[in-house]
Design a protein around this motif. Structure first.
Motif, mmCIF file in Angstrom:
data_model
loop_
_atom_site.group_PDB
_atom_site.id
_atom_site.type_symbol
_atom_site.label_atom_id
_atom_site.label_comp_id
_atom_site.label_asym_id
_atom_site.label_seq_id
_atom_site.Cartn_x
_atom_site.Cartn_y
_atom_site.Cartn_z
ATOM 1 N N GLY A 1 0.795 -1.221 0.000
ATOM 2 C CA GLY A 1 0.000 0.000 0.000
ATOM 3 C C GLY A 1 0.825 1.267 0.000
ATOM 4 N N LEU A 2 2.132 1.149 0.191
ATOM 5 C CA LEU A 2 2.996 2.329 0.232
ATOM 6 C C LEU A 2 4.031 2.305 -0.893
ATOM 7 C CD1 LEU A 2 3.781 3.017 4.006
ATOM 8 C CD2 LEU A 2 2.359 4.371 2.473
ATOM 9 N N GLY A 3 3.679 1.695 -2.010
ATOM 10 C CA GLY A 3 4.637 1.563 -3.107
ATOM 11 C C GLY A 3 5.212 2.888 -3.567
ATOM 12 N N ALA A 4 4.394 3.913 -3.705
ATOM 13 C CA ALA A 4 4.886 5.210 -4.183
ATOM 14 C C ALA A 4 5.806 5.847 -3.144
ATOM 15 C CB ALA A 4 3.713 6.133 -4.494
ATOM 16 N N TYR A 5 5.429 5.762 -1.878
ATOM 17 C CA TYR A 5 6.247 6.318 -0.805
ATOM 18 C C TYR A 5 7.565 5.554 -0.690
ATOM 19 C CZ TYR A 5 7.379 8.061 3.907
ATOM 20 O OH TYR A 5 7.984 8.641 4.998
ATOM 21 N N VAL A 6 7.490 4.234 -0.750
ATOM 22 C CA VAL A 6 8.687 3.398 -0.695
ATOM 23 C C VAL A 6 9.627 3.737 -1.858
ATOM 24 C CG1 VAL A 6 9.508 1.029 -0.991
ATOM 25 C CG2 VAL A 6 7.653 1.508 0.611
ATOM 26 N N ALA A 7 9.058 3.891 -3.056
ATOM 27 C CA ALA A 7 9.877 4.232 -4.222
ATOM 28 C C ALA A 7 10.589 5.561 -4.006
ATOM 29 C CB ALA A 7 9.009 4.290 -5.473
ATOM 30 N N GLY A 8 9.878 6.544 -3.436
ATOM 31 C CA GLY A 8 10.468 7.844 -3.185
ATOM 32 C C GLY A 8 11.594 7.789 -2.171
ATOM 33 N N LYS A 9 11.379 7.059 -1.083
ATOM 34 C CA LYS A 9 12.417 6.995 -0.040
ATOM 35 C C LYS A 9 13.616 6.163 -0.500
ATOM 36 C CE LYS A 9 10.539 9.560 3.128
ATOM 37 N NZ LYS A 9 11.121 10.895 3.437
ATOM 38 N N HIS A 10 13.383 5.091 -1.264
ATOM 39 C CA HIS A 10 14.518 4.355 -1.832
ATOM 40 C C HIS A 10 15.327 5.262 -2.764
ATOM 41 C CE1 HIS A 10 13.008 0.613 -0.156
ATOM 42 N NE2 HIS A 10 13.964 -0.056 -0.744
ATOM 43 N N ALA A 11 14.633 6.059 -3.566
ATOM 44 C CA ALA A 11 15.329 6.969 -4.480
ATOM 45 C C ALA A 11 16.118 8.022 -3.705
ATOM 46 C CB ALA A 11 14.325 7.639 -5.413
ATOM 47 N N LEU A 12 15.538 8.546 -2.628
ATOM 48 C CA LEU A 12 16.224 9.541 -1.814
ATOM 49 C C LEU A 12 17.510 8.954 -1.229
ATOM 50 C CD1 LEU A 12 16.104 12.392 -0.488
ATOM 51 C CD2 LEU A 12 14.939 11.288 1.446
ATOM 52 N N GLU A 13 17.446 7.709 -0.777
ATOM 53 C CA GLU A 13 18.642 7.088 -0.207
ATOM 54 C C GLU A 13 19.695 6.819 -1.282
ATOM 55 O OE1 GLU A 13 18.501 4.248 2.803
ATOM 56 O OE2 GLU A 13 16.826 5.160 3.859
ATOM 57 N N GLY A 14 19.264 6.419 -2.468
ATOM 58 C CA GLY A 14 20.222 6.206 -3.553
ATOM 59 C C GLY A 14 20.903 7.500 -3.965
ATOM 60 N N MET A 15 20.117 8.574 -4.074
ATOM 61 C CA MET A 15 20.695 9.881 -4.394
ATOM 62 C C MET A 15 21.682 10.303 -3.320
ATOM 63 S SD MET A 15 20.469 13.318 -3.349
ATOM 64 C CE MET A 15 18.851 13.925 -2.888
ATOM 65 N N SER A 16 21.335 10.069 -2.072
ATOM 66 C CA SER A 16 22.198 10.478 -0.960
ATOM 67 C C SER A 16 23.525 9.730 -0.992
ATOM 68 C CB SER A 16 21.489 10.222 0.372
ATOM 69 O OG SER A 16 20.284 10.946 0.453
ATOM 70 N N GLN A 17 23.470 8.453 -1.332
ATOM 71 C CA GLN A 17 24.702 7.664 -1.392
ATOM 72 C C GLN A 17 25.620 8.182 -2.489
ATOM 73 O OE1 GLN A 17 24.006 3.449 -1.526
ATOM 74 N NE2 GLN A 17 26.162 2.931 -1.269
ATOM 75 N N ALA A 18 25.049 8.506 -3.637
ATOM 76 C CA ALA A 18 25.854 9.072 -4.725
ATOM 77 C C ALA A 18 26.414 10.437 -4.326
ATOM 78 C CB ALA A 18 25.014 9.181 -5.990
ATOM 79 N N LEU A 19 25.571 11.272 -3.722
ATOM 80 C CA LEU A 19 25.990 12.615 -3.335
ATOM 81 C C LEU A 19 27.103 12.571 -2.301
ATOM 82 C CD1 LEU A 19 25.682 15.676 -3.385
ATOM 83 C CD2 LEU A 19 23.795 15.446 -1.746
ATOM 84 N N ALA A 20 27.024 11.622 -1.369
ATOM 85 C CA ALA A 20 28.069 11.510 -0.344
ATOM 86 C C ALA A 20 29.434 11.258 -0.979
ATOM 87 C CB ALA A 20 27.724 10.397 0.635
#
Length: 277
Positions: free
Chosen positions: A144-163
């Protein structure tokens, strides 16, 4: 050391608690909400330390204006906390393109945009800290939280690259992953416009659980979350990229890590066959 903070989503919950804690600790904090009226209590409680700014995270012009105002009023930005967000509840088939785009604009595009805007300031200073507020959904999935999960996974992936990109320039990047805290997340959770009976069994109990979060006696206190973020930002030594916050967060993520290891072993067995004797 007095730091200059820009914190989004401060009208209530974790952002409000963090802004209060930072101001109480002597820092200067630019706080945002869609309407500055929602920030009046912070401004009144900490005169001279709180700068209220109106910000609709999905509006590029407002994001630019918010960063410019914060930098002008504070004389720079040492810490950006991307906290603003909101959840969309609906099975993958139920969520429309427009609803998905709106969710990702809030959870990924907005924080990405703000990071891009503060990076030149931090690079010129030779230091800075970007804190992206994720959740357990950044490393787990919930029906039921697929869109939210997708957003938070993307945020973490972006953060890892940015770090990896910004670290050599003296800029820290941290993802904080709060567990269950007593906020309005559950009551403010938006439901997809299309709900299908085929998914009721898979999602109904989850929706009820989220709706009841604010009344859950076991929920953490936002003030405790704020204290841990201050610890992270104030740490002298290295800080892990991902920092779960809350005892329940560690319990859930321990289980998720174990499940991931078991899945990897099952996949290896499937494609590689049994190990040689």
């Amino acid at each position: 050391m007095v730091r200059r903070w820009l914190v989004t989503g401060c009208s209530s919950g974790l952002g409000h608690a963090l802004a209060s804690a930072a101001a109480r600790a002597g820092h200067r904090v630019a706080v945002t909400a869609r309407k500055t009226a929602a920030l009046e209590d912070l401004t009144a409680a900490w005169p001279g330390r709180i700068t209220p700014i109106a910000l609709e995270l999905r509006d590029p012009a407002q994001c630019e204006a918010a960063v410019r105002t914060a930098a002008d009023r504070l004389g720079g930005i040492d810490v950006l906390v991307n906290n603003a967000g909101g959840g969309l509840f609906g099975a993958v088939e139920e969520v429309s393109d427009a609803e998905l785009r709106d969710q990702l604009e809030t959870l990924v595009v907005g924080p990405w945009r703000l990071a891009r805007l503060v990076l030149p300031l931090m690079r010129a200073q030779g230091h800075g800290h970007i804190v992206n507020v994720s959740s357990l959904a950044g490393r787990m999935a919930f029906p039921g939280l697929g869109a939210y999960v997708a957003g938070k996974h993307a945020l973490e992936g972006m953060s890892q690259a940015l770090a990896a990109e910004a670290g050599p320039q003296g800029i820290r990047v941290t993802v904080v992953e709060p567990g269950v805290f007593a906020t309005r997340y559950g009551t403010a959770l938006t439901e997809a416009g299309r709900r299908m009976p085929e998914y009721a069994d898979a999602t109904a109990m989850m929706l009820d659980a989220f709706r009841g979060l604010a009344d859950d006696a076991a929920s953490g206190r936002p003030e405790d979350f704020a204290a841990r973020v201050l610890d992270v930002v104030g740490a002298d030594g290295p800080v892990p990229l991902r920092v779960p916050i809350g005892d329940d967060a560690y319990a859930y993520l321990d289980g998720a890590e174990q499940a991931s290891r078991e899945e990897l072993a099952a996949a290896r067995a499937l494609v590689q066959g049994p190990p040689p004797l």
